[in-house]
Design a protein around this motif. Structure first.
Motif, mmCIF file in Angstrom:
data_model
loop_
_atom_site.group_PDB
_atom_site.id
_atom_site.type_symbol
_atom_site.label_atom_id
_atom_site.label_comp_id
_atom_site.label_asym_id
_atom_site.label_seq_id
_atom_site.Cartn_x
_atom_site.Cartn_y
_atom_site.Cartn_z
ATOM 1 N N HIS A 289 -46.147 24.648 -47.853
ATOM 2 C CA HIS A 289 -47.363 24.234 -48.549
ATOM 3 C C HIS A 289 -47.679 22.755 -48.334
ATOM 4 O O HIS A 289 -48.625 22.235 -48.938
ATOM 5 N N VAL A 290 -46.876 22.103 -47.458
ATOM 6 C CA VAL A 290 -47.118 20.692 -47.128
ATOM 7 C C VAL A 290 -47.982 20.627 -45.873
ATOM 8 O O VAL A 290 -47.707 21.310 -44.885
ATOM 9 N N ALA A 291 -49.025 19.807 -45.899
ATOM 10 C CA ALA A 291 -49.882 19.651 -44.720
ATOM 11 C C ALA A 291 -49.130 18.856 -43.652
ATOM 12 O O ALA A 291 -48.481 17.855 -43.977
ATOM 13 N N PRO A 292 -49.185 19.283 -42.377
ATOM 14 C CA PRO A 292 -48.512 18.522 -41.317
ATOM 15 C C PRO A 292 -49.057 17.100 -41.234
ATOM 16 O O PRO A 292 -50.258 16.872 -41.348
ATOM 17 N N ALA A 293 -48.180 16.133 -41.061
ATOM 18 C CA ALA A 293 -48.587 14.737 -40.953
ATOM 19 C C ALA A 293 -49.234 14.475 -39.601
ATOM 20 O O ALA A 293 -49.130 15.275 -38.660
ATOM 21 N N HIS A 294 -49.901 13.347 -39.497
ATOM 22 C CA HIS A 294 -50.460 12.921 -38.213
ATOM 23 C C HIS A 294 -49.310 12.721 -37.225
ATOM 24 O O HIS A 294 -48.216 12.286 -37.618
ATOM 25 N N PRO A 295 -49.514 13.052 -35.952
ATOM 26 C CA PRO A 295 -48.422 12.922 -34.970
ATOM 27 C C PRO A 295 -47.713 11.574 -34.993
ATOM 28 O O PRO A 295 -46.495 11.504 -34.801
ATOM 29 N N GLU A 296 -48.448 10.494 -35.261
ATOM 30 C CA GLU A 296 -47.832 9.176 -35.274
ATOM 31 C C GLU A 296 -46.945 8.957 -36.498
ATOM 32 O O GLU A 296 -46.140 8.019 -36.520
ATOM 33 N N ASP A 297 -47.098 9.795 -37.517
ATOM 34 C CA ASP A 297 -46.336 9.615 -38.753
ATOM 35 C C ASP A 297 -45.164 10.593 -38.872
ATOM 36 O O ASP A 297 -44.475 10.596 -39.892
ATOM 37 N N LEU A 298 -44.956 11.417 -37.864
ATOM 38 C CA LEU A 298 -43.850 12.368 -37.903
ATOM 39 C C LEU A 298 -42.518 11.651 -37.702
ATOM 40 O O LEU A 298 -42.440 10.593 -37.067
ATOM 41 N N TYR A 299 -41.465 12.245 -38.205
ATOM 42 C CA TYR A 299 -40.149 11.606 -38.184
ATOM 43 C C TYR A 299 -39.512 11.660 -36.800
ATOM 44 O O TYR A 299 -39.463 12.708 -36.157
ATOM 45 N N GLU A 300 -38.993 10.517 -36.373
ATOM 46 C CA GLU A 300 -38.232 10.428 -35.125
ATOM 47 C C GLU A 300 -37.314 9.216 -35.224
ATOM 48 O O GLU A 300 -37.635 8.224 -35.893
ATOM 49 N N VAL A 301 -36.131 9.309 -34.592
ATOM 50 C CA VAL A 301 -35.226 8.161 -34.579
ATOM 51 C C VAL A 301 -35.793 7.090 -33.660
ATOM 52 O O VAL A 301 -36.599 7.369 -32.768
ATOM 53 N N GLU A 302 -35.369 5.851 -33.873
ATOM 54 C CA GLU A 302 -35.852 4.751 -33.060
ATOM 55 C C GLU A 302 -35.172 4.742 -31.700
ATOM 56 O O GLU A 302 -34.110 5.322 -31.518
ATOM 57 N N GLY A 303 -35.776 4.028 -30.736
ATOM 58 C CA GLY A 303 -35.215 3.941 -29.397
ATOM 59 C C GLY A 303 -35.674 5.094 -28.523
ATOM 60 O O GLY A 303 -36.443 5.958 -28.936
ATOM 61 N N LEU A 304 -35.190 5.100 -27.272
ATOM 62 C CA LEU A 304 -35.595 6.134 -26.324
ATOM 63 C C LEU A 304 -34.709 7.363 -26.380
ATOM 64 O O LEU A 304 -35.079 8.420 -25.897
ATOM 65 N N GLU A 305 -33.523 7.217 -26.970
ATOM 66 C CA GLU A 305 -32.603 8.364 -27.033
ATOM 67 C C GLU A 305 -32.871 9.185 -28.275
ATOM 68 O O GLU A 305 -33.106 8.647 -29.356
ATOM 69 N N SER A 306 -32.829 10.492 -28.139
ATOM 70 C CA SER A 306 -33.091 11.374 -29.271
ATOM 71 C C SER A 306 -31.835 11.548 -30.108
ATOM 72 O O SER A 306 -30.738 11.137 -29.723
ATOM 73 N N ALA A 307 -31.994 12.172 -31.271
ATOM 74 C CA ALA A 307 -30.852 12.450 -32.142
ATOM 75 C C ALA A 307 -30.006 13.596 -31.617
ATOM 76 O O ALA A 307 -28.893 13.820 -32.085
#
Length: 607
Positions: A289-307
């Protein structure tokens, strides 16, 4: 992309410098070992233990050729072994071969899972090759001790003695060990070979693309020997000798693989992908029931390497936007503890999206695999009741697949040397035709192969003499259908290998390669299902059906035409799926993604 700053909450952090080959990685983690930030690295999870490149890839290609020789030494003539030695009827034997072949390629998913998650490519290849060798050794021993009685039986003239239940049980155990070993080895070997080239290096990137064509080339070189020499010995009743030759080839393949151990490049396993994908769907359900956030506001770890260990970041895509809920940061995520079953990174969400996006394309290739499996079943049974004499020489029906192999070898050369440069100039795509375009062309050529097979059967029935088992029509009439299947393989299966390996995220590369083999697996099961359905509908009352034990009273031409019609419908669906598809986009490979999208443009007009 938005990111959570857990360091602001007063949690302890640590930094560690890690060297992977010649690439330095600096990771910042909290006290629980959760990755917070990382500096860029040049290679994903790569341990440069050796030099890799064509020198060691050549060993893997030789391994592929030898292993394929061993496998097809069993598989290509298996339908005749079941009818001549075990006394099975044509429809039952064709179904059993389809089920066995389907199981072979279904096991590729097991090998891919172990490779990506726990064992790594090298260990997975080694273990499954050992199982493959054990299965072939047991098969050779079983045929000698229990099945080929008297010696030389099963040649089409001398009948074999009824086999014991123990002999039959050990026989099935051995061929399914062969299926398990070969199936688990194949997709992992393809991915391991691709690992020997660094996609970040422009020179090696081109070699990596060429590798899949040479990989399929090596497969067909190996099967050429088994489809000619070994088939001839087996067709004349020397089954055990043929199985022993396959056993020896598998041993040499295993030893050659181990010789290259010091020089291979290795990629570490990236962990079990199943929980990662499941977390995305669970997190999405919790935030339904939560509206998807704008792509720029979605969660991601910092840096170029993924979690995800060993995986590059994947940029956000617009497909399946409801899954973005899993990466949407809510107040409970912001002020409470981060839970992986409630909050996922963009890369993790995109990994799940990639799997979902590839599935429709993959499903459309299953009907083509139904076409492919006919070469090991109904094509052989059709050829066995044709005039197999060329002068004084008897040509085994199963050896006709040599024309398929030669077609693959010739068409691969024509494609690499002529079509790719020409299509590259016309389309602007350095690959010539995109993988999706090639797969579409493969479907069309495969459909033509079924039409050719149906036309051959019509002619064969016209030349049947009353009271004779075989038609007077020469087996050379089968050449067009084999050549067309071979030509279609160059476009379909090489295209599949490149497509699924290239579009699979870093953490599931072997899974991507295994999708090609899983398509063949389901194609065999669908073929078996079609045979059962057709016989159930057409064999009623005194009607023998389309695929009876005596093919002269049946109509397998109608079965071939049925497959052609299904392929035509499948092609229409494929066009929609291919034009809908958008490629994976890593944050450090924008150009590659652009090339993928350009290659898809104009699919309908070119295919």
């Amino acid at each position: 992309m938005g990111s959570l700053s857990f360091t602001n909450e007063g949690k302890q952090v640590r930094e560690e410098n890690i060297s992977i080959g010649d690439a330095a990685v600096t990771k910042t983690c909290n006290k629980n070992g959760q990755l917070l930030t990382s500096t860029p690295r040049s290679k994903d999870c790569l341990t440069k233990k050796g030099t890799g490149g064509w020198k060691y890839t050549s060993i893997l290609l030789a391994n592929q050729g030898l292993a394929t020789l061993a496998f097809f030494g069993v598989g290509v003539n298996l339908v005749l072994f079941l009818t001549r030695v075990l006394g099975q009827e044509n429809a039952i034997a064709a179904n059993n071969v389809s089920k066995w072949t389907g199981t072979v390629y279904l096991f590729s998913l097991v090998g891919a899972f172990l490779s990506d998650s726990y064992w790594g490519r090298f260990l997975t290849c080694a273990v499954f090759q050992i199982i493959f060798v054990v299965g072939l050794g047991l098969l050779s021993l079983t045929s000698w001790l229990f099945l080929i009685k008297p010696t030389g039986c099963g040649d089409g003239e001398m009948a074999c003695m009824p086999t014991s239940s123990i002999g039959v049980a050990i026989f099935y155990l051995s061929i399914y060990l062969v299926a398990f070993g070969y199936g688990g080895h194949q997709p992992t070997l393809a991915t391991f070979g691709a690992d020997q080239f660094d996609a970040a290096n422009p020179k090696e990137k081109g070699s990596k693309v060429a590798f899949f064509a040479y990989f399929y080339f090596a497969l067909n070189v190996g099967s050429l020997f088994s489809n000619t020499v070994l088939v001839y010995y087996e067709d004349t009743g020397r089954w055990t000798l043929g199985f022993l030759a396959s056993f020896g080839s598998a041993i040499i393949a295993l030893l050659s693989f181990l010789i290259g151990t010091p020089g291979y490049r290795y990629v570490k396993p990236c962990g079990n992908p199943l929980p990662r994908v499941a977390q995305v769907f669970v997190a999405t359900a919790k935030k339904w029931h939560v509206a998807p956030a704008h792509p720029e506001d979605l969660y991601e770890v910092e840096g170029l390497e993924s979690a995800i260990k060993g995986s590059r970041k994947i940029l956000h895509s617009s497909e399946f936007e409801f899954l973005d809920k899993a990466a949407t940061i809510t107040s409970s995520d912001l002020y409470g503890p981060k839970h992986p079953w409630r909050l996922c990174t963009v890369t993790q969400v995109e990994e799940a999206k990639c799997v979902l996006k590839m599935l429709p394309i993959w499903a459309c290739t299953i009907i083509y695999s139904v076409i492919f499996t006919q070469m090991a079943s109904l094509f052989v049974e059709q050829g066995d009741v044709m005039n197999t004499k060329i002068g004084n020489f008897h040509l085994p029906a199963a050896s006709m697949s040599a024309f398929d192999i030669c077609s693959v070898l010739i068409c691969t050369g024509i494609y690499r040397q002529i079509l790719v440069p020409l299509a590259g100039k016309l389309s602007g795509n350095p690959k010539g035709l995109s993988e999706l375009q090639r797969m579409g062309i493969g479907l069309i050529i495969g459909m033509l192969a079924m039409l050719a097979a149906g036309a051959t059967e019509i002619m064969r029935l016209k030349h049947v003499m009353p009271g004779e088992k075989s038609s007077s029509l020469s087996i050379s009439w089968q050449i067009p259908q084999y050549v067309l299947v071979g030509a279609s393989e160059v476009f379909m299966y090489i295209g599949q290998l490149e497509f699924f390996n290239g579009q699979a995220p870093d953490g599931i590369k072997s899974f991507g390669s295994s999708l090609c083999m899983a398509s063949i697996s389901l194609g065999n099961y669908v073929s078996s299902l079609l045979v059962n359905m057709v016989m159930g509908i057409t064999a009623r009352g005194n009607n023998p059906g389309w695929i009876p034990d005596n093919l002269n009273t049946g109509h397998i031409d109608r079965f071939f035409f049925l497959i052609a019609v299904l392929t035509a419908f499948d092609f229409v669906i494929y066009l929609f799926c291919a034009n809908w598809y958008t490629g994976i986009n890593h944050d450090d490979s924008e150009k590659e993604s652009t090339d993928q999208k350009q290659g898809q443009e104009g699919l309908v007009s070119r295919v």
